[in-house]
Motif scaffolding. Structure first.
Motif, PDB file in Angstrom:
ATOM      1  N   ASP A 165     -30.459  18.349 -18.980  1.00 57.87           N
ATOM      2  CA  ASP A 165     -31.325  17.211 -18.658  1.00 57.87           C
ATOM      3  C   ASP A 165     -32.151  16.809 -19.884  1.00 57.87           C
ATOM      4  O   ASP A 165     -32.839  17.652 -20.477  1.00 57.87           O
ATOM      5  CB  ASP A 165     -32.271  17.575 -17.509  1.00 57.87           C
ATOM      6  N   LEU A 218     -30.268   2.864 -15.758  1.00 61.15           N
ATOM      7  CA  LEU A 218     -30.771   3.776 -14.732  1.00 61.15           C
ATOM      8  C   LEU A 218     -31.951   3.187 -13.972  1.00 61.15           C
ATOM      9  O   LEU A 218     -32.078   3.359 -12.755  1.00 61.15           O
ATOM     10  CB  LEU A 218     -31.193   5.103 -15.383  1.00 61.15           C
ATOM     11  N   MET A 273     -31.610  12.242 -17.524  1.00 53.23           N
ATOM     12  CA  MET A 273     -30.175  11.988 -17.612  1.00 53.23           C
ATOM     13  C   MET A 273     -29.468  13.203 -18.196  1.00 53.23           C
ATOM     14  O   MET A 273     -30.063  13.999 -18.919  1.00 53.23           O
ATOM     15  CB  MET A 273     -29.913  10.735 -18.468  1.00 53.23           C
ATOM     16  N   THR A 282     -22.974   9.236 -19.318  1.00 53.96           N
ATOM     17  CA  THR A 282     -23.691  10.277 -18.581  1.00 53.96           C
ATOM     18  C   THR A 282     -22.750  10.946 -17.572  1.00 53.96           C
ATOM     19  O   THR A 282     -21.647  10.463 -17.297  1.00 53.96           O
ATOM     20  CB  THR A 282     -24.886   9.695 -17.823  1.00 53.96           C
ATOM     21  N   THR A 283     -23.211  12.041 -17.014  1.00 55.87           N
ATOM     22  CA  THR A 283     -22.425  12.727 -15.985  1.00 55.87           C
ATOM     23  C   THR A 283     -22.292  11.884 -14.725  1.00 55.87           C
ATOM     24  O   THR A 283     -21.414  12.149 -13.894  1.00 55.87           O
ATOM     25  CB  THR A 283     -23.074  14.079 -15.632  1.00 55.87           C
ATOM     26  N   ASP A 284     -23.128  10.869 -14.580  1.00 58.98           N
ATOM     27  CA  ASP A 284     -23.027   9.950 -13.443  1.00 58.98           C
ATOM     28  C   ASP A 284     -22.140   8.743 -13.757  1.00 58.98           C
ATOM     29  O   ASP A 284     -22.017   7.828 -12.935  1.00 58.98           O
ATOM     30  CB  ASP A 284     -24.424   9.446 -13.045  1.00 58.98           C
ATOM     31  N   ARG A 311     -22.363  13.439 -20.648  1.00 61.19           N
ATOM     32  CA  ARG A 311     -21.031  14.019 -20.494  1.00 61.19           C
ATOM     33  C   ARG A 311     -20.190  13.843 -21.754  1.00 61.19           C
ATOM     34  O   ARG A 311     -19.396  14.720 -22.119  1.00 61.19           O
ATOM     35  CB  ARG A 311     -20.315  13.380 -19.314  1.00 61.19           C
TER      36      ARG A 311
END
Length: 372
Positions: free
Chosen positions: A69, A110, A1, A32-34, A4
């Motif tokens: 990461d 996730l 992961m 997270t960036t996602d 962000r």
């Protein structure tokens, strides 16, 4: 992961479980960036400690963002390494405990698995639910009646905090304390478990602890928690040799290494661990493994928000040594409104909230309302 954003929230609330005292804690939102969001808690409790925890959370958040990461374990290692000078048993533990909890929440999302399934392939579905209360009513009769009410609601047992805020003198006179336990046992019957948490407010010497515990044992208490100050190891050795009642302690430990030293003294049967204080979900899981090796019981100390309750419940369900789970018995905003799916017992049992990660859905409007 990849992380962000990491944002701490210091929140305050009035808690009917603590005689309407205003309590404070630090929550953490990690994204997270996602766009996956995880939640954690560092139960620093005092306003100045919560403010310090929030400052460290921000610094550790920058560290994890810059790392790129990461895994949950690599993040835990990096945060501990960063705090090496001030984090061994210090306020930093609150900060990285909260972030670690949030990262486990993200990891579950996730992988589309609840936290207990990430931690164990042999988890239980439910645990017996116990009311964790402070003895604070004006008369012994009222205190007994309150516990009877918990039994009527389905709770399987009670943990009684002595010498807490309120109107009661329970915890200040050993003879009166024993009379209370005797009256309570007579009222609730033989099958309802009574656990006595002497804790910070009770000031017993070793002789008093031995005498009082022996007398309470006549009324079949499940264990006696922190009857002496936690660092008085020789006193605990003397107590353990003198009584047959299991002894609980550990609430004021901070680190896995601290718990290892405590467990290796051979003085503790029930190890209290708070994942919002003692190095997070990762730390609790490590301590649980130590308990398995030594034959001790782990017990989650989870007396704050629903975020901590959920993490502690998942950890307890995944444990081979936990045997019960404690809940605040009276409604409070951080349990009933902060999350959209409050955690409650049913027929004396409690299971984890449905969904991946911690399973709780935070109402961010309520969070903003509570934020200081």
């Amino acid at each position: 992961m990849r992380i962000r954003a990491v944002r701490p929230y210091v929140i305050g609330y009035i808690d009917p479980n603590d005689f309407n005292h205003r309590r404070v804690t630090t929550l953490v939102r990690v994204e997270t960036t996602d766009g996956i969001v995880g939640w954690g808690e560092g139960i620093a409790m005092w306003p100045e400690a919560c403010t310090a925890t929030a400052a460290i959370v921000r610094a550790l958040g920058d560290l994890l963002i810059e790392a790129g990461d990461i895994t949950v374990r690599s993040a835990w290692d990096a945060m501990r390494a960063h705090c090496w000078w001030y984090g061994e048993g210090g306020v930093a533990c609150f900060a990285y405990s909260a972030i670690d909890m949030a990262l486990w929440d993200i990891e579950g999302k996730l992988r589309d698995k609840p936290l207990f399934a990430l931690l164990s392939d042999d988890s239980r579905a439910k645990l017996p639910a116990y009311a964790s209360c402070h003895v604070n009513k004006a008369t012994m009769e009222e205190c007994v009646a309150e516990v009877l009410g918990f039994k009527d609601r389905g709770f399987r047992g009670v943990k009684l905090g002595f010498a807490k805020r309120g109107l009661s003198n329970i915890g200040h006179d050993p003879d009166n304390d024993v009379r209370f336990v005797a009256a309570l046992r007579k009222a609730v019957g033989a099958e309802f478990e009574i656990i006595v948490d002497a804790g910070n407010g009770v000031k017993w010497d070793v002789a008093t602890a031995i005498s009082t515990t022996r007398r309470m044992a006549e009324y079949d208490i499940g264990w006696i928690e922190e009857p002496l100050y936690p660092t008085l190891i020789d006193g605990y050795r003397e107590l353990k040799a003198a009584v047959d009642v299991p002894i609980g302690t550990g609430e004021r430990e901070w680190t896995v290494s601290g718990y290892q030293r405590l467990i290796e003294t051979g003085t503790v049967d029930v190890v209290s661990v708070d994942p919002a204080r003692a190095e997070g979900v990762t730390g609790f899981h490590m301590v649980d493994k130590l308990c398995q090796v030594k034959g001790a019981t782990i017990n989650a100390h989870a007396w704050s928000t629903a975020i901590l309750t959920s993490a502690s419940l998942h950890l307890s369900l995944a444990s081979r040594t936990a045997r019960l789970f404690e809940l605040k018995p009276f409604p409070v905003v951080v349990q009933d409104e902060l999350v959209k799916n409050p955690i409650r017992q049913t027929d004396g049992e409690i299971g984890a909230p449905a969904g991946p990660g911690l399973g709780v859905v935070v109402d961010e409007a309520v969070l903003e309302r509570l934020a200081i």
